[in-house]
Write a protein that holds these residues in place. Structure first.
Motif, mmCIF file in Angstrom:
data_model
loop_
_atom_site.group_PDB
_atom_site.id
_atom_site.type_symbol
_atom_site.label_atom_id
_atom_site.label_comp_id
_atom_site.label_asym_id
_atom_site.label_seq_id
_atom_site.Cartn_x
_atom_site.Cartn_y
_atom_site.Cartn_z
ATOM 1 N N HIS A 7 87.808 -52.015 -65.289
ATOM 2 C CA HIS A 7 87.359 -52.259 -64.067
ATOM 3 C C HIS A 7 86.181 -52.584 -63.864
ATOM 4 N N TYR A 219 90.900 -68.407 -63.193
ATOM 5 C CA TYR A 219 92.128 -68.415 -62.182
ATOM 6 C C TYR A 219 92.649 -69.680 -62.000
ATOM 7 N N GLU A 261 86.674 -54.877 -56.918
ATOM 8 C CA GLU A 261 87.566 -54.277 -57.924
ATOM 9 C C GLU A 261 87.752 -52.945 -58.070
ATOM 10 N N SER A 269 95.122 -53.011 -52.421
ATOM 11 C CA SER A 269 94.725 -54.504 -52.196
ATOM 12 C C SER A 269 94.916 -54.882 -50.872
ATOM 13 N N ARG A 272 91.060 -55.370 -49.607
ATOM 14 C CA ARG A 272 90.298 -55.952 -50.429
ATOM 15 C C ARG A 272 89.269 -57.010 -49.622
ATOM 16 N N LEU B 173 102.443 -57.890 -49.844
ATOM 17 C CA LEU B 173 102.258 -57.048 -48.716
ATOM 18 C C LEU B 173 102.358 -57.951 -47.587
ATOM 19 N N LYS B 174 102.092 -59.532 -47.691
ATOM 20 C CA LYS B 174 102.096 -60.110 -46.484
ATOM 21 C C LYS B 174 103.192 -60.923 -46.432
ATOM 22 N N SER B 175 104.345 -60.794 -47.558
ATOM 23 C CA SER B 175 105.768 -61.294 -47.256
ATOM 24 C C SER B 175 106.764 -60.522 -47.017
ATOM 25 N N LEU B 179 108.845 -57.898 -49.419
ATOM 26 C CA LEU B 179 108.737 -56.093 -49.089
ATOM 27 C C LEU B 179 110.474 -55.898 -49.071
ATOM 28 N N ASN B 201 100.405 -53.611 -55.270
ATOM 29 C CA ASN B 201 100.904 -54.572 -54.212
ATOM 30 C C ASN B 201 99.477 -55.590 -54.210
ATOM 31 N N PHE B 202 99.678 -56.790 -53.753
ATOM 32 C CA PHE B 202 98.741 -57.770 -53.704
ATOM 33 C C PHE B 202 99.030 -58.450 -52.293
ATOM 34 N N GLN B 203 98.165 -59.553 -51.852
ATOM 35 C CA GLN B 203 98.547 -60.259 -50.862
ATOM 36 C C GLN B 203 98.624 -61.912 -51.046
ATOM 37 N N GLY B 205 97.874 -65.373 -51.712
ATOM 38 C CA GLY B 205 96.573 -66.286 -51.522
ATOM 39 C C GLY B 205 95.774 -65.361 -52.386
ATOM 40 N N ASP B 206 96.063 -64.171 -53.094
ATOM 41 C CA ASP B 206 95.112 -63.681 -54.107
ATOM 42 C C ASP B 206 94.908 -64.169 -55.234
ATOM 43 N N ASP B 208 93.152 -62.768 -58.037
ATOM 44 C CA ASP B 208 92.999 -61.787 -58.892
ATOM 45 C C ASP B 208 93.816 -60.760 -58.964
ATOM 46 N N LYS B 210 93.806 -58.696 -62.004
ATOM 47 C CA LYS B 210 93.623 -57.509 -62.973
ATOM 48 C C LYS B 210 93.592 -56.180 -62.920
ATOM 49 N N ALA B 211 93.138 -55.971 -61.477
ATOM 50 C CA ALA B 211 93.071 -54.387 -61.081
ATOM 51 C C ALA B 211 94.403 -53.930 -61.110
ATOM 52 N N GLN B 212 95.356 -54.619 -60.492
ATOM 53 C CA GLN B 212 96.753 -53.995 -60.352
ATOM 54 C C GLN B 212 97.261 -53.802 -61.669
ATOM 55 N N GLU B 232 102.014 -67.375 -56.359
ATOM 56 C CA GLU B 232 101.273 -66.532 -57.020
ATOM 57 C C GLU B 232 101.693 -66.109 -58.239
ATOM 58 N N ALA C 145 103.137 -58.002 -41.334
ATOM 59 C CA ALA C 145 103.174 -59.506 -41.665
ATOM 60 C C ALA C 145 104.534 -60.152 -41.114
#
Lengths: 300, 377, 339
Positions: A7, A219, A261, A269, A272, B173-175, B179, B201-203, B205-206, B208, B210-212, B232, C145
């Motif tokens: 991380h 990316y 991060e 997230s 974020r 999460l945004k979709s 969900l 989870n992510f959103q 438009g993200d 990155d 890597k963390a998840q 995505e 959302a």
């Protein structure tokens, strides 16, 4: 524990990119005292310029340092040109206007570029050409250091070092510093203020161009609205570090990357993006001049 | 002064556009289409639009319905739900359409459906899979399967066919779509005896992840379920492979787009997802559709195009069955649709106004899709 | 007959007249656009209070609109005080609650931020606007959302149950309410800017240090302007919720705030009349330009917007009316007298 180091590495990488873009914001603020909202779009245009250049030059067919170098060169040229144009056409006519007007214009330019980008390029995401191959260099158990990571860190550090050299060890840099201090005095000393300001834009935009190539490699999904979020975070980074301060932008950028991060890894997230704003508000309320900035006293 | 005049002129201008349409209404059947023709998920709307147009042009070429031609009025909602609501209102109140076709993404359908229901105009969604869409009212239909079906299908495929005993989930999460699909997948998968290692989870438009993914990597799952849109998924797949994760990637119909291969590249090779149809299906209706589509548009149709084609087809068939063309009659006829031979399979509208169909599992191979199997519960 | 002179009554009559006119001239879709115009008038004039009259640049108006919209929407889903033919009276109540909630939010945001200078304030308000939106996005109880739908709008009034053949369509009631709110906002803000508060705003805009010396509590004044502005943003949001019957956090992004800023700048920062005109113009223009989009296949509306913003700033930064109001034009001078 291993994850934590991974991380940290990810965060530093992210941070290096934020730092590159934050430098652009901070430099323009240093000389002109306003926030160049359009900087993020310059970055976006840099990414797209490589996308289209690739269609002509087929760089991705021969990935390697040569292709990478050419991409960086193209991005720098395109971004500098765009930055110069914006400065000339949108900002220079407003030199001397109330700050509010310039701010609104900056927002206008940013939006204009975003939406023209959507209209011209199409709003759907595209693939950034792979001009460099990624591979694993070192591995400590589960922690990977990939060549991209090293490249990003290396190139950003090199760019920042170059900037530092330019600003502090050349005559031109001295002139820029003078203009930042006081435009009137600088012009009295025989410095072409307009030229210096344009130069600042060129330097800042070039860094954005470099950042665009690096981000594009890491990316590869690009779209006309990609600048907005990254621009905002880079801006927050600049403010956190102290807007107007070059080392501040670098530190702010790295901090921003690392905290983002960590938040995503250990919290969720969801937070974020909110983190960026939260940090911003926190620093503006507690220490508005940022980490490295000098608090300004308003004289009557 | 000039300002007042120009404001007034604009006003009248915005008003004048509606006067002409009322004259043509008598010898044309007005159908409205709303979709994401521009915006981040533009391929969804564009493919669907082509499928719909194929069906409508075909019926118009053969004389129309009872001598009347269908006029398709298309509005772009740019991928935004409130824009979807606005254009649907316009289609209904200004253009006076008798039926609506749309949308692909569940959250746009959810925004538009209450309006269609309020004004009692039948709406047919080609491929929105969130169950809530048709629950809004009896004027809302769909010609595809729903997530309470799709989720368990993928769960079954993962557990039984892929023999994956541990799955990690990465949801958006945004979709709404993401969900919902996650919920149904998880339930069935656990029922079958599988274990969910974690849900990250992510959103939308993200860029990155890597963390998840680093977290997922330590769990060593057999497969990663990514119920999201192709925009995505491509990036996620790349980062999955970059981190050295070898798990199989599985997903849902949101992956279906030619852009998936472009953005995902090598990383999506070998991944599986559930879709509304497959180009390799032996169904004669499917092959006929593919032939006609290739002739007209010079490309292979994806699942969204096929669904669009079927939505229009079902509507046309209902229009043929009614005595008088009114929204209420169309609604009744749609509800009675039985065994319609669609390009995505045989369509029967059940009492919840959903289509009872089987899913096609496809695998990404050589920048194309390979048919694996059909699956029903 | 004192009630005839009361502002509320006059406003009510005005709204009914306007609604009747639009009912007979325009189709439902155009009436809908008029409702949007009313919403934008409320938003633009309220933002003008902060940006134009007080000289503080706020970029977070959409956040307060969101607060008002969601509070009002959720309230209307659970509470209905007035039933039957006077059902429409519920909506001023919802708007009031929504506005108050937004005002509280405005207070929370304003208190720490208003010590900051120009650009910083802009960024912080932008940040708060986004934070509010992100919070709503993550609140599943208001739909998150997927959005909140099924929000009741004003129903038509029918006295048939009482044996009286009198009926008003829901569009009519909706339009009347919209015009009433918009008109009310304008009247209140007009009176406010011509009061001592208004002069305090202007002095803060001109020179903060000097105002402080003259005994004007600048921070309090700024916060006051901010809170009032947020209140009306909340009212606008409430109207928005009941007109579109569907709320999604995506409607309250930074772009929305920018939309309102464009209206304020175009109309003239410091001119309420200008904001009204600009609101009308900015709402109607995209609808009129819709056919253009069908021709070209791309959405040029935002491109035109942003370009006009740039050109406006370079060529005519004071906007259409600068700081003038309708009362400054000669035929109207006689009515209002000099300021």
């Amino acid at each position: 524990m291993e994850d934590f180091f991974q991380h940290v590495l990810n965060g530093l990488n992210l941070g290096a990119i934020y730092a590159l873009i934050a430098l652009g914001y901070t430099m323009v603020y240093g000389v002109l005292q306003f926030i160049n909202f359009a900087h993020a779009e310059v970055y976006m245009l840099g990414a797209f310029s490589i996308y289209y250049a690739n269609k002509w030059l087929h760089l991705s067919d021969h990935p390697g340092w040569m292709a990478f170098g050419i991409s960086i060169a193209i991005a720098i040229v395109v971004c500098s040109a765009v930055g110069l144009l914006i400065e000339r056409l949108a900002y220079r006519p407003l030199r001397g206007s109330p700050r509010l007007n310039i701010l609104i214009t900056a927002i206008g330019v940013s939006l204009f570029l975003q939406f023209s980008g959507q209209a011209v390029f199409g709003a759907d995401p595209k693939l950034f050409p792979q001009v460099l191959m990624d591979s694993e260099i070192v591995r400590f158990g589960q922690i990977q250091i990939r060549s991209f990571d090293l490249t990003i860190l290396g190139v950003s550090m090199a760019a920042m070092a170059l900037l530092h050299f330019l600003i502090h060890h050349t005559k031109m840099g001295r002139a820029i510093q003078a203009v930042r201090h006081s435009q009137t005095s600088a012009s009295l000393m025989g410095i072409n203020v307009n030229f210096m300001i344009s130069l600042v834009f060129v330097l800042g935009s070039s860094l954005a161009g470099v950042g665009a190539v690096l981000v594009g490699l890491k990316y590869p999904k690009i779209d006309p609205l990609m600048g907005m979020l990254i621009g905002l975070k880079a801006f927050v980074a600049a403010v956190v570090g102290g807007i107007g301060s070059l080392p501040g932008a670098v530190v702010g950028g790295l901090l921003m990357g690392l905290s983002e991060e960590m938040v995503v890894a250990y919290l969720s997230s969801t937070y974020r993006d909110a983190l960026a704003f939260g940090l911003l508000i926190l620093i503006l309320v507690l220490r508005p001049s940022g980490l490295f900035g000098k608090s300004q006293v308003e004289k009557v | 002064m000039i300002l007042f005049v120009s404001v007034g002129a604009l006003f009248l201008g915005a008003g004048c556009t509606n006067k002409e349409s009322s004259k043509e209404a008598s010898n044309q059947i007005l159908i409205g289409q709303f979709g994401s023709l521009t915006g981040a998920e533009a391929t969804f709307g564009q493919s669907t639009d082509k499928g719909i147009r194929l069906a409508i042009d075909a019926v118009n070429a053969s004389g129309g319905i009872k001598g009347k031609k269908i006029k398709l009025i298309t509005e772009d909602n740019q991928g935004k739900p409130d824009e979807a609501a606005a254009v649907v209102k316009k289609l209904i109140t200004q253009d006076q359409v008798v039926a609506l076709l749309g949308e692909v993404a569940s959250n746009r359908s959810l925004a538009a459906a209450p309006i269609a229901q309020q004004f009692k105009i039948p709406m047919i969604s080609p491929s929105s899979t969130n169950p809530k869409v048709t629950e809004i009212g009896n004027y809302i239909f769909r010609v595809c399967f729903i997530d309470p079906f799709q989720g368990p299908v993928m769960a079954k495929f993962a557990f039984e066919d892929l023999k994956a005993k541990k799955v990690a989930i990465l949801k958006d999460l945004k979709s709404d779509y993401s969900l919902g699909l996650t919920e149904f997948f998880e339930k069935k998968y656990k029922e079958l005896g599988g274990a969910i290692t974690s849900t990250q989870n992510f959103q939308t438009g993200d860029t990155d992840f890597k963390a998840q993914l680093t977290a997922i990597r330590s769990e060593k799952p057999d497969a990663i379920f990514i119920p999201a849109y192709y925009t995505e998924v491509g990036l996620i797949a790349r980062q999955v492979r970059q981190l050295g994760i070898t798990a199989v990637l599985i997903g849902g119909d949101g992956w279906d787009s030619p852009k998936l291969f472009e953005i995902g590249g090598e990383a999506v090779e070998g991944a599986y997802y559930s879709n509304h149809y497959s180009t390799e299906s032996p169904n004669p209706a499917t092959q006929e559709f593919i032939k006609a589509y290739k002739e007209k548009f010079n490309e292979t149709p994806d699942g969204m195009a096929a669904s669009g084609y079927d939505a229009a087809g079902v509507l046309i068939e209902a229009l043929k069955r009614v005595e008088e063309i009114t929204p209420e009659n169309i609604r009744k006829a749609l509800a009675e649709t039985k065994q319609y031979p669609g390009a995505t399979g045989t369509i029967t509208i059940d009492e919840n106004r959903n289509a009872d169909k089987e899913a096609f599992i496809v695998q990404v191979k050589d920048k194309g899709l390979k048919f694996v199997r059909t699956l029903a519960l | 007959m004192k009630v005839l002179k009361s502002a509320t009554f006059q406003l009510f009559v005005f709204s009914i007249l306007l609604a009747t006119l639009s009912q007979n001239v325009l189709n439902p879709y155009q009436q809908l656009i008029l409702s949007y115009v009313a919403i934008n008038v409320i938003l633009a004039t309220s933002l003008n209070l902060v940006n134009g009259f007080c000289g503080q640049f706020s970029l977070g108006h959409a956040g307060f609109m969101a607060v008002g919209a969601y509070v009002s929407g959720v309230l209307s889903l659970h509470v209905q005080i007035f039933q039957g033919p006077i059902h429409f009276l519920n909506f001023p109540f919802y708007a009031l609650v929504g506005g108050l909630a937004a005002a509280v939010a405005g207070w929370f945001v304003g208190m720490p931020s208003l010590k900051l200078r120009g650009d910083y304030l802009a960024i912080v308000t932008l940040g708060f606007g986004e934070i509010i939106r992100v919070i709503v996005l993550n609140l599943d109880s208001v739909g998150g959302a997927r959005g909140l739908y099924g929000i009741p709008g004003p129903k038509g009034i029918s006295l048939k149950d009482f044996g009286i053949p009198f009926e008003l369509s829901s569009f009519f009631v909706g339009s009347t309410l919209a015009f009433f709110f918009a008109g009310g906002t304008c009247v209140v803000l007009w009176r406010l800017t011509r009061s001592s508060f208004g002069r305090a705003f202007l002095s803060v805009k001109e020179d903060e240090v000097a105002s402080e010396c003259m005994g004007v509590n600048t921070t309090q004044t700024k916060v006051f302007a901010f809170v009032i502005s947020s209140f009306f943003a909340g009212v606008g949001g409430s109207l928005f919720a009941h007109t579109t019957n569907y709320l999604n956090p995506a409607s309250f992004q930074f772009m929305k705030s920018v939309d309102v800023v464009i209206m304020v700048v175009l109309g003239g920062m410091g001119s309420l009349t200008g904001s009204v005109l600009a609101a009308i113009f900015v709402t109607v223009l995209p609808e009129a330009l819709r056919p253009l989009q069908q021709y070209t296949g791309v959405d040029l509306r935002m491109v035109i917007y942003s370009l006009s913003l740039i050109l406006l700033m370079i060529l005519r930064p004071q906007g259409i009316l600068g700081t003038k109001e309708w009362s400054d034009f000669s035929p109207f001078r006689k009515w209002v007298g000099k300021r």
